[in-house]
Design an enzyme around this catalytic site. Structure first.
Site, PDB file in Angstrom:
ATOM      1  N   THR A  92      -6.736  -1.549  -4.993  1.00 41.20           N
ATOM      2  CA  THR A  92      -5.951  -0.385  -4.559  1.00 41.20           C
ATOM      3  C   THR A  92      -6.427   0.924  -5.196  1.00 41.20           C
ATOM      4  O   THR A  92      -6.529   1.944  -4.529  1.00 41.20           O
ATOM      5  CB  THR A  92      -4.461  -0.614  -4.902  1.00 41.20           C
ATOM      6  N   ARG A 103     -13.507   1.074  -1.095  1.00 41.24           N
ATOM      7  CA  ARG A 103     -12.807   1.967  -2.027  1.00 41.24           C
ATOM      8  C   ARG A 103     -13.645   2.263  -3.265  1.00 41.24           C
ATOM      9  O   ARG A 103     -13.617   3.373  -3.791  1.00 41.24           O
ATOM     10  CB  ARG A 103     -11.466   1.333  -2.408  1.00 41.24           C
ATOM     11  N   HIS A 120      -6.455   0.800   4.903  1.00 43.48           N
ATOM     12  CA  HIS A 120      -5.390  -0.197   4.779  1.00 43.48           C
ATOM     13  C   HIS A 120      -5.866  -1.476   5.436  1.00 43.48           C
ATOM     14  O   HIS A 120      -6.510  -1.428   6.489  1.00 43.48           O
ATOM     15  CB  HIS A 120      -4.121   0.282   5.506  1.00 43.48           C
ATOM     16  N   GLU A 131       2.381  -5.709  11.554  1.00 40.35           N
ATOM     17  CA  GLU A 131       1.740  -4.385  11.565  1.00 40.35           C
ATOM     18  C   GLU A 131       1.017  -4.114  12.895  1.00 40.35           C
ATOM     19  O   GLU A 131       1.042  -2.989  13.399  1.00 40.35           O
ATOM     20  CB  GLU A 131       0.758  -4.277  10.390  1.00 40.35           C
TER      21      GLU A 131
HETATM   22  P1  DAT Z   1      -2.867  -1.844  -0.815  1.00 37.93           P
HETATM   23  O1  DAT Z   1      -3.150  -0.695   0.133  1.00 37.93           O
HETATM   24  O2  DAT Z   1      -4.044  -2.122  -1.700  1.00 37.93           O
HETATM   25  O3  DAT Z   1      -2.336  -3.067  -0.117  1.00 37.93           O
HETATM   26  P2  DAT Z   1      -0.139  -1.354  -1.705  1.00 37.93           P
HETATM   27  O4  DAT Z   1       0.305  -2.035  -0.459  1.00 37.93           O
HETATM   28  O5  DAT Z   1       0.397  -1.856  -2.995  1.00 37.93           O
HETATM   29  O6  DAT Z   1      -1.735  -1.333  -1.815  1.00 37.93           O
HETATM   30  O7  DAT Z   1       0.244   0.195  -1.628  1.00 37.93           O
HETATM   31  C1  DAT Z   1       0.128   0.924  -0.423  1.00 37.93           C
HETATM   32  C2  DAT Z   1      -0.588   2.236  -0.707  1.00 37.93           C
HETATM   33  O8  DAT Z   1       0.224   3.054  -1.576  1.00 37.93           O
HETATM   34  C3  DAT Z   1      -1.886   2.072  -1.481  1.00 37.93           C
HETATM   35  O9  DAT Z   1      -2.971   1.815  -0.618  1.00 37.93           O
HETATM   36  C4  DAT Z   1      -2.011   3.376  -2.204  1.00 37.93           C
HETATM   37  C5  DAT Z   1      -0.578   3.734  -2.524  1.00 37.93           C
HETATM   38  N1  DAT Z   1      -0.185   3.289  -3.854  1.00 37.93           N
HETATM   39  C6  DAT Z   1       0.094   2.006  -4.237  1.00 37.93           C
HETATM   40  N2  DAT Z   1       0.465   1.937  -5.528  1.00 37.93           N
HETATM   41  C7  DAT Z   1       0.420   3.212  -5.973  1.00 37.93           C
HETATM   42  C8  DAT Z   1       0.691   3.818  -7.249  1.00 37.93           C
HETATM   43  N3  DAT Z   1       1.097   3.090  -8.298  1.00 37.93           N
HETATM   44  N4  DAT Z   1       0.512   5.155  -7.362  1.00 37.93           N
HETATM   45  C9  DAT Z   1       0.114   5.897  -6.318  1.00 37.93           C
HETATM   46  N5  DAT Z   1      -0.141   5.408  -5.101  1.00 37.93           N
HETATM   47  C10 DAT Z   1      -0.002   4.080  -4.921  1.00 37.93           C
HETATM   48 MG    MG Z   2      -0.519  -3.253   0.942  1.00 41.03          MG
END
Ligand code: DAT
Ligand code: MG
Length: 137
Positions: A92, A103, A120, A131
């Site tokens: 992430t 990334r 995503h 989704e």
């Molecule tokens: P991913 O996209 O790797 O599945 P996620 O579903 O946990 O990650 O989160 C969705 C999106 O939110 C991620 O792509 C970027 C943002 N994000 C996640 N955790 C974050 C954090 N701690 N601080 C800032 N942005 C964050």
């Molecule tokens: Mg996610």
């Protein structure tokens, strides 16, 4: 049976002109593009898509970021594509995402409340079908 996943090139990827490179990595890996479109997300779509993150401190910045420009939405197909695309995308946080991943190679931290990390990818078969139904209703 072949699997499907939802991939989004987020507004930072589209804005930076990286859509082609990102789709090329997916195709080079051997996966198939089954659906592809450029769309402006709506708050309604994003609240459904990111329902699991409602209430988290980054939720509103995430929604604002995803509304900041067009995204490219794709349905990508192939055996184990959900896991395979997550692997191509990388972790992430772009700062520490492994080099060689989308990334890790193309992303960085911009000092904002939301991580702008280019793509995503659905995280399970249930998420993928949910989704795909949201973005390709
Ligand atoms: P991913 O996209 O790797 O599945 P996620 O579903 O946990 O990650 O989160 C969705 C999106 O939110 C991620 O792509 C970027 C943002 N994000 C996640 N955790 C974050 C954090 N701690 N601080 C800032 N942005 C964050
Ligand atoms: Mg996610």
């Amino acid at each position: 049976m072949s699997q499907r996943t939802l991939v989004l090139v987020k507004p930072d990827g589209v804005e930076r002109g990286l859509t082609g490179q990102i789709l090329a990595r997916i195709e080079a890996k051997g996966y198939t593009l089954a659906e592809l479109k450029l769309v402006h997300a709506t708050r309604e779509i994003l609240e459904q898509h990111y329902a699991e993150h409602q209430g988290k401190p980054f939720f509103e910045p995430l929604v604002q970021f995803m509304l900041s420009g067009p995204v490219v939405a794709a349905v990508v197909e192939g055996d184990r594509v959900i896991e395979g695309f997550r692997s191509l995308a990388g972790a992430t946080e772009p700062t520490t995402a492994a080099p060689g991943t989308i990334r890790g190679d193309l992303g960085r931290d911009w000092g904002e409340k939301v991580q702008k990390n280019l793509v995503h990818g659905s995280d399970s078969p249930e998420s993928a079908e949910r989704e795909i139904g949201i973005w390709f209703a």
